[in-house]
Scaffold this motif. Structure first.
Motif, PDB file in Angstrom:
ATOM      1  N   GLN A  79      23.328   1.028  23.497  1.00  0.00           N
ATOM      2  CA  GLN A  79      24.555   0.497  24.086  1.00  0.00           C
ATOM      3  C   GLN A  79      25.720   0.646  23.101  1.00  0.00           C
ATOM      4  OE1 GLN A  79      24.946  -0.587  27.167  1.00  0.00           O
ATOM      5  NE2 GLN A  79      27.081  -1.219  26.954  1.00  0.00           N
ATOM      6  N   ARG A  80      25.473   0.271  21.858  1.00  0.00           N
ATOM      7  CA  ARG A  80      26.471   0.479  20.802  1.00  0.00           C
ATOM      8  C   ARG A  80      25.790   0.378  19.439  1.00  0.00           C
ATOM      9  NH1 ARG A  80      30.187  -4.697  19.370  1.00  0.00           N
ATOM     10  NH2 ARG A  80      28.625  -6.327  19.562  1.00  0.00           N
ATOM     11  N   SER A 121      26.011   6.422  20.832  1.00  0.00           N
ATOM     12  CA  SER A 121      25.940   5.778  22.140  1.00  0.00           C
ATOM     13  C   SER A 121      25.160   6.636  23.139  1.00  0.00           C
ATOM     14  CB  SER A 121      27.356   5.528  22.666  1.00  0.00           C
ATOM     15  OG  SER A 121      27.338   5.008  23.957  1.00  0.00           O
TER      16      SER A 121
END
Length: 592
Positions: A33-34, A74
């Motif tokens: 996601q990050r 990402s």
């Protein structure tokens, strides 16, 4: 560098980690996601369909793993093995926010380019981009939750129907073209040159044949297809919950479907709907709300003032009555001060989209009455109009004068638009109502004849059968719709189970006996051999999920929907095909 999973196998989902897993070794797999690189530590939020877990890479644990983690970006796909530990900085925003995984092994299962859309719920991306990259759009938690809700609802429906002795039975996707209202999607037959299948608009005829076969109780969650001009919340292919029962009448079908609806709302939304559900005849719905799917969460009911204005000096009103139309209005009670003259003009433009030629109005304020039409009425006429409309200080009264169909359509939709603009509808309100006794026929002005309002197999009310061939406009049907918050969620009817009555119905619709046998011969043939009284209902499954998930866009609850022009931006369907493919199915194009 992309790696294989090797011997690593997922032991727990990302969204399932909790403090009780502290100290346990786990294997997680998912998408990045990050990532946050703090120099000696790298934090990555790893996402799968259940949620997000924070995983930590410490350069003191393994410099090799740390260097590999530095390359992660990402939407990379990772497998990680490590020990669960309690986080020093708790994140109360996510269920897994008390724990993290200190990574001891990392495999990069696949890399990702920079995605063209953000994988987050508040991405503010255009719908065309979302549909073009639908597989990325579906990674968003909110979209996955809608599809999970859809699956859960389907299970609730199946469990209930199975427990009530319904048999799930599949019906053909390639079938005979029959006139059922909308255009068919046609499929050319390669092995039968010049002949075509149709994709089913619904399993209507097949489920009736299942009743003839003695199946007794049938259901199917099924794809249906209609080649029609699309409005905002329609799709060319859509899903129905299709139900049919034998040896029943209207009360039997309504009774069991109320129990089904109760179970759906209880298990999916935690809402206990009131049983029995209220009922309203079609005639009452049109008279009070102007539409056959009324939203009962607010007032603004229609009122007829035709008798008061038939001889008035305002020719727009008196002329409408003289031409066998009507004059009706709605009172936006208590909200008159919310609408400026500009707002009223905007409402008039909205009403015109439904055929209205204009919108007359009266506004009652503390200073007095403002109205561009008041000068056309005597004091007595105007007083009687205000009394009929229950006009008081703070009200805005809106009128349409025209033929009844235009008046109903304009005001019925206008009351919904007014409520929307006022933002007075609570999204968690659930107002259900059965609409019953629909007309059996409606007049088609283009074809200059009566057509079936639902379909040609709908049983007329017993007391109206004698009117079939003489006064078709007066015949009511044993038909019913279930309406929730102004949306028709489902509809059905008792079917004709008698050959003579079915032939009479075809005659009323203008079919010759030869035409009826050509189009529906297989059904008429089956009716010769003993047909039980039967009926059913079909729910718009997509609409139901849209309602349950509190979204206003039907495309949000379908995995791979089409646009309003019936195209798929992701696959570019429909598309041209090769001459060879056309030749194989014996089709020649004639496109100018």
């Amino acid at each position: 560098m992309v790696e294989k999973m090797g011997n690593l196998r997922r032991t727990i989902m990302c969204g399932e980690l909790r403090p009780e897993h502290d100290g346990q070794e786990v294997v997680l797999m998912g998408w990045v996601q990050r990532e946050r690189n703090l120099g000696s530590l790298i934090f990555i939020d790893l996402r799968d369909t259940t949620g997000i877990s924070q995983v930590v890479f410490d350069n003191t644990v393994s410099s090799e793993i740390f260097e590999k983690a530095e390359k992660v970006r990402s939407e990379f796909v990772l497998a990680v093995r490590g020990k669960v530990r309690i986080r020093q900085s708790i994140n109360k925003e996510i269920p897994t926010g008390e724990v993290e995984v200190l990574v001891e092994e990392l495999k990069i299962l696949d890399e990702s380019e920079t995605p063209p859309i953000y994988i987050k719920d508040d991405d503010n991306v255009s719908e065309s981009m979302k549909l073009k990259y639908r597989y990325l759009d579906l990674r968003k938690p909110s979209m996955q939750e809608k599809l999970k809700l859809r699956a859960k609802t389907a299970k609730v429906v199946r469990d209930f129907l199975y427990e009530n002795n319904f048999i799930e039975t599949e019906t053909p996707m390639l079938t005979k073209p029959t006139p059922e209202g909308a255009r068919d999607y046609l499929v050319p037959s390669r092995v039968n040159p010049g002949e075509f299948y149709a994709l089913p608009q619904s399993p209507q005829l097949m489920k009736q044949l299942l009743m003839v076969s003695g199946m007794d109780r049938y259901y199917q969650i099924v794809k249906c297809f209609r080649d029609e001009d699309l409005r905002a919340n329609r799709q060319p292919e859509f899903t129905q919950i299709d139900i049919e029962m034998s040896f029943v009448d209207v009360e039997d079908i309504i009774s069991i479907n109320e129990k089904l609806l109760y179970k759906i709302f209880k298990e999916i939304k935690g809402i206990e709907i009131k049983l029995p559900i209220d009922r309203m005849t079609y005639a009452e719905a049109m008279e009070r709300y102007g539409v056959d799917k009324p939203d009962l969460r607010f007032g603004f009911e229609l009122k007829d003032i035709s008798d008061l204005v038939k001889n008035c000096g305002f020719k727009v009103f008196s002329g409408a009555v003289e031409n066998k139309g009507s004059v009706r209005g709605i009172n936006v009670k208590g909200y008159g001060d919310k609408f400026t003259r500009k707002d009223i003009n905007s409402l008039e433009e909205y009403a015109k989209t439904y055929g209205a030629k204009g919108l007359a109005w009266i506004k009652i304020t503390e200073e007095g009455i403002t109205s561009p039409i008041s000068k056309f009425f005597s004091e007595e006429e105007f007083t009687n109009i205000l009394k009929r409309m229950d006009g008081e200080k703070g009200d805005l009264i809106l009128f349409v004068a025209d033929k009844n169909s235009v008046v109903y359509d304009s005001l019925g939709n206008l009351r919904n638009e007014v409520a929307r603009r006022l933002n007075i509808i609570h999204p968690n309100d659930m107002k259900l109502v059965w609409i019953t006794e629909f007309p059996l026929f409606e007049f088609d002005e283009e074809e200059n004849r009566y057509v079936a309002k639902h379909h040609p197999f709908t049983h007329p009310m017993d007391e109206d059968i004698e009117l079939l061939l003489t006064q078709p406009e007066r015949v009511r049907a044993k038909a019913y719709d279930i309406v929730i918050n102004g949306d028709e969620l489902g509809g059905g009817s008792i079917r004709i189970n008698n050959s003579d009555l079915q032939k009479k119905m075809f005659s009323a619709l203008g079919f010759t006996e030869e035409e009826a046998w050509d189009k529906f011969g297989f059904l008429l043939e089956a009716f010769k051999y003993g047909t039980p009284p039967h009926g059913g209902i079909a729910y718009g499954f997509d609409r139901l999920i849209m309602l349950l998930s509190n979204t206003s866009n039907i495309r949000d609850v379908i995995a791979f929907p089409k646009t309003q022009s019936a195209t798929c931006l992701m696959t570019n369907a429909p598309t041209v095909v090769s001459d060879k493919q056309l030749e194989e199915v014996h089709v020649k194009l004639n496109i100018e």
